[in-house]
Design an enzyme around this catalytic site. Structure first.
Site, PDB file in Angstrom:
ATOM      1  N   ASN A  46       8.695  -3.228  -3.430  1.00 59.82           N
ATOM      2  CA  ASN A  46       7.846  -2.194  -4.011  1.00 59.82           C
ATOM      3  C   ASN A  46       7.895  -0.951  -3.133  1.00 59.82           C
ATOM      4  OD1 ASN A  46       5.511  -1.211  -5.784  1.00 59.82           O
ATOM      5  ND2 ASN A  46       4.592  -1.092  -3.745  1.00 59.82           N
ATOM      6  N   GLU A  47       8.239   0.171  -3.724  1.00 62.84           N
ATOM      7  CA  GLU A  47       8.255   1.450  -3.024  1.00 62.84           C
ATOM      8  C   GLU A  47       9.109   1.378  -1.755  1.00 62.84           C
ATOM      9  OE1 GLU A  47       4.137   2.483  -2.538  1.00 62.84           O
ATOM     10  OE2 GLU A  47       3.827   2.765  -4.696  1.00 62.84           O
ATOM     11  N   ASN A  48      10.308   0.803  -1.911  1.00 61.70           N
ATOM     12  CA  ASN A  48      11.206   0.669  -0.760  1.00 61.70           C
ATOM     13  C   ASN A  48      11.898   1.984  -0.401  1.00 61.70           C
ATOM     14  OD1 ASN A  48      11.499  -2.107  -2.528  1.00 61.70           O
ATOM     15  ND2 ASN A  48      11.117  -2.451  -0.361  1.00 61.70           N
ATOM     16  N   ARG A  54       7.017  -0.680   1.248  1.00 60.66           N
ATOM     17  CA  ARG A  54       6.961   0.547   2.048  1.00 60.66           C
ATOM     18  C   ARG A  54       7.525   0.366   3.461  1.00 60.66           C
ATOM     19  NH1 ARG A  54       1.251   3.725   0.663  1.00 60.66           N
ATOM     20  NH2 ARG A  54       1.558   3.846  -1.579  1.00 60.66           N
ATOM     21  N   ARG A  57       9.949  -2.114  -8.169  1.00 61.46           N
ATOM     22  CA  ARG A  57       9.282  -0.898  -8.651  1.00 61.46           C
ATOM     23  C   ARG A  57       9.488   0.232  -7.648  1.00 61.46           C
ATOM     24  NH1 ARG A  57       5.323   2.070  -7.096  1.00 61.46           N
ATOM     25  NH2 ARG A  57       4.586   3.653  -8.575  1.00 61.46           N
TER      26      ARG A  57
END
Length: 817
Positions: free
Chosen positions: A423-425, A387, A462
């Site tokens: 993750n969730e970039n 994030r 992801r």
């Protein structure tokens, strides 16, 4: 040469920091301070007679220790993010002539500085990778001082500053859906080595497609501060039965950098698999002059393939990856889980049927990886680029370093098949700029670095659709039936996403459940949820307020609903022959700063067990699909009161992997049902029954071949209707070994239990006892949302105490112990 996805290969063995024969865990005799000091002198200055007053005051603790063990789930405050100090005195007695003395950190968060007396001997940025500090010279220098003999009586003062302050130029982001813990929350070791030693051991093992032949290449990276030029090395390969299968002696004429030691070929190696996780041992004896030390690594032989648009293959056979996730988090200790706790958690996963795990969202303890090797659990391990967007040069340098450290330190584990790069970039927020092309460029850099360091494993991310073409394996965001859509859309949504990439996997699915809350009509909300609009998670979905109808916001958060959702997903996964596999999010509830309004504040409640290992009903749903050992479980062990009309037919669900189940209600058989995997819910093992008013008892007998297993529950059936909540009642319901269980209930003005009440209630205590709260569990929070009109908390009893409970629009109730 870069290997393609179709090239079947495997890396094995544990590439840890290899430390010879002397490794001492520094668990006891620590002092701790939850604030900063004015300088290192405040940690080591003299105390006692004739010395300045000792301020501030330190607490006694043992390691591993987490700064945020309690405040991470305190409902009334933000968890502490800032500096903290640890100090102790060491007895240093290195047995090796001219040996080196090291401190080996298995993980400390998030920035760490290390001091011997007043000398800073090392520092590290990153809360999850391992690192070492050589304290040899600093110890020798301090031993020459007057303070060594007089003030510290022949011991070495060690002080460590940890700091988990918010920092935009550090990963992971503080926007992440988990706490960035502070403290020395993994084991810290005092290590004695010879003057020359292998700092890293790399064992690359591979098999042919059929597993009939194999080979292993062993390299070592040496630490040689003494500039020794010659050494004798002996490498032995021992098979899983303990038999020596290969042995070779090597004379080194140069000891620097990374050097190849041996290569062995094998015929018919014993393969490692998720059902038979057979491990070889690589033993390296290292002799310099008259000093000899021995190092061992566990290795395994296996091969795997992600078939394009198709399934996952292990050792030439399809394996459906049945997975979950793990955060390093536990009730009462935060991230400071002991080896016993970690072992219990991983064994519980295996007993649930797990053969795959994604370690979210950071490198985890070597203990976890060792257990995955020995239990037979395949692993996706990732760096904490999670994030917030993309920072500057300092940020990117840390990401590169953490990726390299993770790969090198866990390079040899046969369990690992995927290195996760992020993750969730696609989640912005930490920086004014959110540039997709810059994120793509850095993702490509990390992908290339991963393949350079380890060509045999795959890369994955992801939820970052604009980078899905970069990595080898991609997982989109699919939360059918929770954040978007309904769970019956799961298969169609998954097939659509599978067609967009070469290699698809589905990690993160499921939903929250407030443990001990149950529903007679759990799917009621689904009629209000939009369908056909996707099933992804979006920014803001953690919020329980605003937006279109969705189960995450408007559902009842019952265990009943989540069991149905999971049951449907698992039914569908069995009929998707192209599916590589999935990983349910997560195994255990964990703390998070971004969910203050949840039924247990600051908890992500999507686990199948609570934060203290208490199993939810959903644990048994997984067992019924994923395990072979016969089991049977009646839904509702934590549902003491059911409700409905007199003589109304109510559904009883039984989860079992057995061929047939017979059910008895109040001593009367209601017949045998055969298990049918596609008969939803509960694979056809469900009965419509009419309960007696008051107490009822259900027994089931399940058979699998000649094996019989049984289960039973007792509950109350309430037919009285209730009005709006009017009064709180508090009562003692149990006592065991000095721990008293207190229950609060909400009743209407006629005294009828309000079984749909969801008020928040707050427990307090005055007197000699102590609430066991801030545990992050349904029964261990002083501020918690009711489950079916009740809530419980435990009290450590002593002397006399008054416990109170108050709630929204309800008068306070009291009980005296």
């Amino acid at each position: 040469m870069k290997r393609t996805l179709s090239f079947i290969i495997v890396i094995t063995a544990l590439c840890s920091v290899a430390f010879g024969q002397q490794n001492i865990r520094l668990n006891d005799h620590w002092q701790f301070l939850k604030q900063d000091l004015g300088g290192i002198w405040e940690a080591v200055r003299p105390v006692g007679k004739g010395a300045p007053e000792s301020v501030p005051l330190w607490d006694s603790v043992s390691l591993p220790h987490c700064v945020n063990a309690i405040d991470a789930v305190d409902p009334d405050i933000n968890y502490y993010q800032g500096p903290a100090w640890y100090r102790t005195s060491l007895s240093v007695n290195n047995p090796y002539v001219n040996g080196r003395t090291l401190l080996h950190f298995e993980g400390a968060g998030q920035k760490t500085q290390v001091y011997i007396y007043t000398t800073k001997v090392g520092e590290h940025v990153g809360g999850y990778d391992e690192w070492t500090v050589d304290i040899t010279d600093a110890v020798a220098a301090f031993q020459k001082t007057e303070a060594y003999q007089k003030q510290f009586k022949g011991k070495i003062p060690l002080s460590i500053r940890t700091d988990n302050s918010r920092d935009l130029e550090m990963i992971p982001s503080d926007l992440s859906d988990f706490n960035l813990y502070g403290g020395i929350y993994r084991y810290l070791n005092l290590v004695y080595t010879p003057s020359v030693y292998p700092d890293k051991i790399f064992a690359f093992a591979q098999t042919d497609k059929d597993g009939k032949t194999g080979s292993i290449n062993v390299k070592a990276r040496f630490a040689n501060p003494a500039n020794v030029s010659k050494a004798d090395v002996s490498v032995t390969l021992i098979d899983p039965s303990g038999k020596v299968v290969k042995q070779q002696n090597v004379a080194l004429s140069s000891i620097s950098g990374t050097q190849e030691l041996v290569s062995f070929d094998l015929k018919k190696p014993v393969l490692w698999s998720t059902t038979l996780p057979k491990l070889y041992t690589v033993q390296i004896s290292f002799k310099v002059g008259e000093t000899e030390s021995t190092y061992t690594e566990k290795v395994g032989f296996r091969n795997f393939v992600f078939v394009e648009k198709g399934p996952f293959m292990l050792n030439g056979k399809r394996l459906l990856l049945r997975g979950t996730h793990r955060h390093e988090d536990h009730a009462g200790v935060g991230a400071a889980m002991t080896e016993e706790m970690i072992s219990k958690e991983m064994v519980m996963m295996k007993e649930m049927g797990v053969n795959f795990i994604r370690l979210g969202h950071y490198q985890q303890s070597r203990i976890v990886l060792n257990l995955c090797d020995s239990l037979g659990i395949l692993v996706w391990e990732e760096i904490p680029w999670c994030r917030g967007g993309l920072g500057g040069d300092v940020y990117k340098a840390q990401a590169r370093t953490m990726l390299a450290n993770m790969i090198e330190q866990h390079y040899n584990h046969p369990s690992i098949i995927i290195w996760g790069l992020g993750n969730e970039n696609d989640w912005p927020g930490d920086f004014p700029e959110f540039d997709k092309e810059k994120i793509r460029t850095f993702m490509k850099e990390l992908n290339d670095l991963s393949h350079q360091l380890d060509p045999s494993r795959k890369t994955a991310i992801r939820r970052c659709d604009f980078c899905k073409d970069i990595v080898d394996v991609y997982s989109p965001s699919i939360w059918a039936g929770w954040y978007r859509g309904i769970y019956t859309e799961y298969k169609s949504v998954s097939e659509a996403e599978k067609d967009k990439v070469k290699h698809f996997i589905h990690v993160e699915w499921g939903g929250d459940s407030h443990a001990r809350r149950h529903s007679e009509n759990p799917d009621q909300i689904l009629s209000k949820v939009l369908t056909g609009k996707g099933a992804d998670e979006r920014a803001g979905d953690a919020s329980l307020f605003g937006g279109s109808a969705r189960v995450s916001k408007d559902g009842d958060w019952s265990e009943s609903y989540i069991c149905n959702l999971i049951d449907w997903h698992l039914k569908e996964q069995e009929t998707m022959p192209w599916l590589t596999g999935t990983a349910y999010w997560p195994f255990k509830d964990f703390s998070t700063p971004v969910r203050p309004d949840n039924p247990v504040p600051y908890m992500n409640q999507k686990g199948v067990v609570e934060r203290d290992f208490t199993k939810k009903e959903s644990y048994y749903v997984f067992q019924s699909w994923w395990t072979e050992k016969p089991m049977v479980h009646i839904y509702g062990h934590s549902w003491p009161v059911r409700w409905g009309e007199k003589d109304e037919e109510k559904m009883v669900k039984v989860y079992s992997n057995c061929d047939e189940v017979e059910l008895f209600l109040n001593g009367k058989s209601f017949g045998i049902k055969k298990r049918n995997s596609q008969d939803f819910p509960a694979a056809g093992l469900r009965w419509l029954l009419r309960f007696n008013e008051g107490e009822n008892k259900i027994n089931v007998v399940a058979r699998k071949g000649k094996i019989k297993v049984e289960d039973e529950i007792t509950f109350i059936y309430q037919i009285e209707k209730w009005d709006r909540p009017s009064q709180l009642v508090i009562e003692k319901v149990g006592e065991d070994n000095g721990i008293t269980t207190i229950q609060a209930k909400v009743i209407d003005k006629k005294g009828v239990l309000c079984l749909d009440a969801m008020n928040f209630v707050r427990f307090s205590i005055t007197g000699d006892g102590e609430l066991i709260d801030n545990q992050g569990t349904s029964s261990g929070s002083n501020y918690v949302q009711l489950y079916n009109g009740r809530a419980i908390i435990k009290v450590r009893s002593k002397g006399k105490s008054v416990i109170s409970v108050r709630g929204e629009d309800l008068l306070t109730a009291f009980i005296t112990l």
